[in-house]
Scaffold this motif. Structure first.
Motif, short mmCIF file in Angstrom:
data_model
loop_
_atom_site.label_atom_id
_atom_site.label_comp_id
_atom_site.label_asym_id
_atom_site.label_seq_id
_atom_site.Cartn_x
_atom_site.Cartn_y
_atom_site.Cartn_z
N LEU A 1 17.36 46.83 -17.39
CA LEU A 1 16.89 46.68 -18.76
C LEU A 1 16.55 45.22 -19.03
O LEU A 1 17.20 44.30 -18.51
N ILE A 2 15.51 45.01 -19.84
CA ILE A 2 15.08 43.67 -20.21
C ILE A 2 15.34 43.49 -21.70
O ILE A 2 14.91 44.31 -22.52
N HIS A 3 16.06 42.44 -22.06
CA HIS A 3 16.41 42.18 -23.46
C HIS A 3 15.99 40.77 -23.87
O HIS A 3 15.98 39.85 -23.05
N ALA A 4 15.68 40.64 -25.13
CA ALA A 4 15.61 39.33 -25.77
C ALA A 4 16.96 39.08 -26.41
O ALA A 4 17.47 39.92 -27.16
N VAL A 5 17.58 37.95 -26.10
CA VAL A 5 18.90 37.61 -26.59
C VAL A 5 18.78 36.40 -27.51
O VAL A 5 18.13 35.40 -27.16
N PHE A 6 19.41 36.47 -28.69
CA PHE A 6 19.27 35.40 -29.68
C PHE A 6 20.44 35.47 -30.65
O PHE A 6 21.21 36.44 -30.66
N VAL A 7 20.57 34.43 -31.45
CA VAL A 7 21.58 34.42 -32.50
C VAL A 7 21.01 35.14 -33.71
O VAL A 7 20.03 34.69 -34.30
N GLY A 8 21.60 36.27 -34.06
CA GLY A 8 21.09 37.04 -35.18
C GLY A 8 21.76 36.65 -36.49
O GLY A 8 22.28 35.55 -36.64
N GLY A 9 21.72 37.56 -37.43
CA GLY A 9 22.36 37.30 -38.72
C GLY A 9 21.39 36.88 -39.79
O GLY A 9 20.19 36.71 -39.55
N ARG B 1 10.90 32.01 -37.21
CA ARG B 1 10.17 31.82 -35.96
C ARG B 1 10.80 32.65 -34.83
O ARG B 1 10.09 33.12 -33.94
N VAL B 2 12.13 32.79 -34.85
CA VAL B 2 12.80 33.63 -33.85
C VAL B 2 12.48 35.10 -34.10
O VAL B 2 12.15 35.84 -33.18
N ARG B 3 12.56 35.51 -35.34
CA ARG B 3 12.32 36.92 -35.68
C ARG B 3 10.91 37.35 -35.30
O ARG B 3 10.72 38.40 -34.68
N VAL B 4 9.90 36.53 -35.64
CA VAL B 4 8.53 36.96 -35.36
C VAL B 4 8.25 36.97 -33.87
O VAL B 4 7.47 37.80 -33.38
N PHE B 5 8.89 36.06 -33.10
CA PHE B 5 8.66 36.06 -31.65
C PHE B 5 9.28 37.29 -31.00
O PHE B 5 8.65 37.92 -30.14
N VAL B 6 10.49 37.62 -31.40
CA VAL B 6 11.14 38.81 -30.83
C VAL B 6 10.35 40.07 -31.20
O VAL B 6 10.14 40.95 -30.36
N ASP B 7 9.90 40.16 -32.44
CA ASP B 7 9.08 41.30 -32.86
C ASP B 7 7.79 41.36 -32.04
O ASP B 7 7.34 42.45 -31.62
N PHE B 8 7.18 40.22 -31.81
CA PHE B 8 5.94 40.14 -31.03
C PHE B 8 6.15 40.63 -29.61
O PHE B 8 5.37 41.46 -29.09
N LEU B 9 7.22 40.16 -28.94
CA LEU B 9 7.48 40.58 -27.57
C LEU B 9 7.77 42.07 -27.50
O LEU B 9 7.28 42.77 -26.60
N LEU C 1 26.14 37.36 -29.57
CA LEU C 1 24.69 37.27 -29.69
C LEU C 1 24.08 38.64 -29.99
O LEU C 1 24.68 39.67 -29.73
N THR C 2 22.87 38.61 -30.50
CA THR C 2 22.11 39.83 -30.76
C THR C 2 21.15 40.06 -29.60
O THR C 2 20.55 39.11 -29.09
N ALA C 3 21.00 41.30 -29.15
CA ALA C 3 20.09 41.64 -28.06
C ALA C 3 19.13 42.73 -28.54
O ALA C 3 19.55 43.69 -29.19
#
Length: 302
Positions: A274-282, A288-296, A160-162
């Motif tokens: 540490l606080i991370h957002a964890v998601f499937v990258g690539g 929708r995932v990219r903009v939410f992680v950027d927003f947070l 996963l990407t963090a």
């Protein structure tokens, strides 16, 4: 128009027509869906069978029955049409992000730090359906249980990407009336005489870390209440039940209002999670995932 492009478009329409006929069970039903007359649907099917050189349907006055070739063609048609839908959705996501976004966050941090941001995110991205779960159970992002999970502490090895969103320091707190009743602890060992409220997970024996004369030490503590989130422990401490060691984000308002007092700060080891957002990258990561992680990251950084 390029002949190959035209042929490809005709084949896509043929797949849709045949799949619709099979779904509706009649030429008239398919015609209503496709905006064609029953005779036009029948003629189109004749052309498909002529091009393929096989019979796809057995027709009677009562029913349409797919031949073996028709069943195979139907399975392939459904798969190809689904792939086309997915491809169009991915392209659409690159424009205006849309679709369901499943988010998993810890109870306290999610309620106090993420929920207040969701209204703004929804206004910025009205085509995204936010599916938000507050739980201290770790969602398996790789298995598809969530699109984005907010995680605390060290991350295990994973594909996963963090992305770091921030960090949370720990603080020991108690209510003024509790300290008036039970006394102010001056050194870590004084906690043996206090009711120390603890988390009910992670450790078999609750221990709190301290830094004493430049050395990092741990102290076993005991209390009569345990909970699975820091917000609850902070509320219990503010009610005068005992002393709690929690993330500073969960008690910052209580400290500012004087409902809680930080104690033993001189012995705070400075540990942070540490606080991370964890998601499937690539490359196929939905917009929708990219903009939410950027927003947070923009709202929570620092």
């Amino acid at each position: 128009m390029n002949a190959k492009i035209g042929l490809g478009a005709d084949r896509a329409r043929a797949l849709e027509l045949f799949a619709t006929v099979m779904r509706e069970g009649s030429f008239s039903g398919a015609g209503r869906v496709l905006g064609l007359t029953p005779s036009a649907v029948a003629r189109s099917l004749d052309r498909i069978e002529a091009r393929l050189g096989v019979r796809l349907l057995l027709r009677s006055t009562r029913a349409l029955t797919a031949t073996a070739e028709g069943q195979a063609y139907l399975q392939m048609a459904r798969r190809i049409l689904a792939d086309l839908d997915d491809a169009e959705q991915q392209i659409a996501d690159q424009g205006a992000p849309r679709g369901r976004l499943r988010i998993s966050a810890a109870l306290s941090h999610g309620r106090l730090c993420i929920v207040p941001l969701l209204g703004e995110f929804a206004r910025l991205y009205p085509h995204i359906l936010v599916d938000f779960a507050l739980t201290d159970t770790i969602a398996d992002v790789a298995a598809g249980q969530a699109d984005v999970a907010i995680r605390f502490g060290p991350l295990g090895d994973s594909l996963l990407t963090a992305r770091k969103l921030g960090e949370s320091r720990r603080v020991i707190v108690a209510a003024p009336d509790y300290l008036a009743r039970c006394g102010m602890p001056m050194r870590p060992e004084d906690l043996h005489r206090h009711n120390c409220l603890n988390f009910n997970f992670r450790r078999v024996e609750p221990v709190w870390p301290f830094r004493v004369e430049g050395r990092d030490v741990t102290l076993s503590v005991k209390g009569n209440i345990e909970a699975n989130n820091g917000e609850t422990l902070g509320q219990l401490a503010a009610a005068g039940v005992g002393i709690a060691r929690v993330g500073a984000f969960s008690v910052v308002d209580d400290i500012a209002a004087g409902r809680l007092i930080a104690v033993l700060d001189d012995f705070n080891p400075g540990d942070v999670e540490l606080i991370h957002a964890v998601f499937v990258g690539g490359g196929n990561m939905p917009a929708r995932v990219r903009v939410f992680v950027d927003f947070l990251a923009a709202r929570l950084a620092g």
